[in-house]
Scaffold this motif. Structure first.
Motif, PDB file in Angstrom:
ATOM      1  N   GLY A 201       0.846  -1.274   0.075  1.00  0.00           N
ATOM      2  CA  GLY A 201      -0.013  -0.181  -0.066  1.00  0.00           C
ATOM      3  C   GLY A 201       0.864   1.213  -0.070  1.00  0.00           C
ATOM      4  N   SER A 204       3.837   0.397   3.863  1.00  0.00           N
ATOM      5  CA  SER A 204       3.838  -1.129   3.806  1.00  0.00           C
ATOM      6  C   SER A 204       4.782  -1.392   4.827  1.00  0.00           C
ATOM      7  CB  SER A 204       3.615  -1.991   2.832  1.00  0.00           C
ATOM      8  OG  SER A 204       2.540  -1.470   1.798  1.00  0.00           O
ATOM      9  N   ARG A 236      -0.217  -1.275   5.824  1.00  0.00           N
ATOM     10  CA  ARG A 236      -0.408  -2.747   5.480  1.00  0.00           C
ATOM     11  C   ARG A 236       0.868  -3.651   5.815  1.00  0.00           C
ATOM     12  NH1 ARG A 236      -4.559  -2.838   1.362  1.00  0.00           N
ATOM     13  NH2 ARG A 236      -3.609  -4.560   0.480  1.00  0.00           N
ATOM     14  N   ASP A 262      -8.185  -8.899   8.736  1.00  0.00           N
ATOM     15  CA  ASP A 262      -8.495  -8.356   7.414  1.00  0.00           C
ATOM     16  C   ASP A 262      -7.311  -8.530   6.462  1.00  0.00           C
ATOM     17  OD1 ASP A 262      -8.382  -6.180   5.420  1.00  0.00           O
ATOM     18  OD2 ASP A 262      -8.313  -4.501   7.227  1.00  0.00           O
ATOM     19  N   ARG A 265      -5.612  -6.228   4.093  1.00  0.00           N
ATOM     20  CA  ARG A 265      -4.518  -5.263   4.526  1.00  0.00           C
ATOM     21  C   ARG A 265      -3.532  -6.175   5.257  1.00  0.00           C
ATOM     22  NH1 ARG A 265      -5.431  -1.252   9.832  1.00  0.00           N
ATOM     23  NH2 ARG A 265      -3.359  -0.769  10.397  1.00  0.00           N
TER      24      ARG A 265
END
Length: 384
Positions: A201, A204, A236, A262, A265
């Protein structure tokens, strides 16, 4: 040809040994014998035997010594079982020397069996300090059993000499993990994301955290605090598994449960392998955890690192790390992602070598006398 027996027990250690093994195979004076132990045959750690074979190496002996539990007694029993089985492997393979790296319990087993069977031992990464783990004592014990030493820096070479090792048998060659960064063709970011089924992302992190073996009673509390901070950070996160040490299953189970919150993510991969791990290091914005790769390899990518706890306490830093305890992780992440710290990282020089370690190690293995005789060396005043 000299038969050099390499003993490996983990994915990370194998990745560091890989460039040395490649050069041993290419040598006209050396012949490689390979023994895979501990985590390599274990499905719960990604069955990394397959990774070794995919890299083109023939595994001469597979040692299944890892007990399922990771209690203190099971680790001790796994060490004893490895010693027993390795003695049989050495008897069959008849190596002229055993090459070991680092400081894990199966490394101690491999050194013990070789010492008692009068086989010369060559040891990589001796002379270092990691005060927060039992690895510290194992590393120095293996150094005292060894007959050739390949250190990552000149400072570590001098430390071994102060420990009584003969200077003519201690060589500062650099860290072989840097060789992988220089030599290995890494996938592009898009290729890596496709292989992982996960995307980096805007911010990260690559996360590797091992249980602190000198204070395992704190592991559950530490990982709970760390994961809570990562949840709140907005990062992330790509997770890798902890090693097969006491408390390692606590870390891995907590990560697995956390990732399920999640999956877009967060991603956990038991074994990334060296190629994907280095690529993840290259494309992540920061590293978080307490692994030696954050101290040694990350500086070559000029990556900021948050090092949690005392597990790596004592290692030389290249200037790209911030130290914290678990409850200080939020502030540490903010610090390493600040423009000032990122600028500092871009200017660091890796203290651990130039990517030619394997070449130096193999040349010495080809030429150095292989003997098990040792005399305690008394360093002079200049060597103190």
């Amino acid at each position: 040809m000299r038969k050099i027996c390499v003993v490996t027990g983990t994915r990370a250690e194998y990745g560091l040994l890989r460039p040395v093994m490649k050069r041993i195979e290419a040598s006209e004076k050396l012949s490689l014998r390979l023994v895979a132990t501990t985590m390599h045959p274990a499905p719960q750690f990604g069955l990394t035997l397959t990774q070794i074979e995919e890299d083109g190496f023939r595994i001469d002996e597979t040692i299944e010594n890892l007990l399922c539990a990771d209690t203190p007694s099971s680790v001790a029993k796994s060490t004893g079982l490895a010693t027993l089985l390795l003695s049989d492997a050495y008897q069959r393979l008849e190596p002229d020397a055993v090459l070991l790296l680092g400081d894990r319990f199966e490394t101690l087993a491999a050194a013990t069996a070789a010492l008692l069977m009068n086989i010369p031992i060559a040891h990589i990464h001796g002379g270092e300090i990691t005060e927060g783990a039992v690895d510290e004592q194992i590393r120095h014990a293996v150094s005292k059993m060894s007959h050739l030493h390949f250190t990552a820096t000149e400072a570590f070479r001098r430390r071994l000499i102060r420990m009584g090792e003969d200077p003519t048998r201690v060589f500062a060659v650099g860290a072989p993990g840097i060789d992988n960064i220089v030599e290995m063709a890494l996938p592009s970011k898009e290729e890596l994301e496709k292989e992982l089924g996960w995307k980096f992302g805007e911010r990260s992190a690559l996360f590797t955290y091992h249980a602190a073996t000198l204070s395992p009673q704190t592991t559950a509390r530490q990982i709970e605090t760390i994961l809570k901070t990562l949840r709140e950070s907005g990062l992330r996160v790509l997770f890798t598994y902890a090693n097969a040490d006491e408390g390692g299953h606590i870390v891995n189970e907590a990560i697995e449960a956390f990732v399920r919150e999640d999956p877009e993510r967060y991603k956990v991969v038991k074994n990334l392998g060296q190629r994907r791990y280095l690529a993840a290091m290259k494309y992540a914005d920061l590293l978080v955890g307490n692994t030696s790769s954050g101290i040694i390899e990350a500086a070559s990518f000029h990556k900021p690192v948050v090092n949690i706890g005392d597990r790596q306490k004592g290692r030389l830093r290249s200037g790209n790390t911030v130290e914290c305890e678990a409850d200080g992780l939020k502030e540490a992440i903010e610090t390493v992602l600040s423009p000032q710290f990122l600028d500092r990282c871009r200017k660091v020089t890796n203290l651990y070598g130039d990517g030619k370690s394997a070449e130096r190690i193999v040349k010495i293995l080809e030429e150095a006398p292989l003997t098990t005789r040792k005399t305690f060396y008394e360093p002079n005043e200049a060597e103190q």
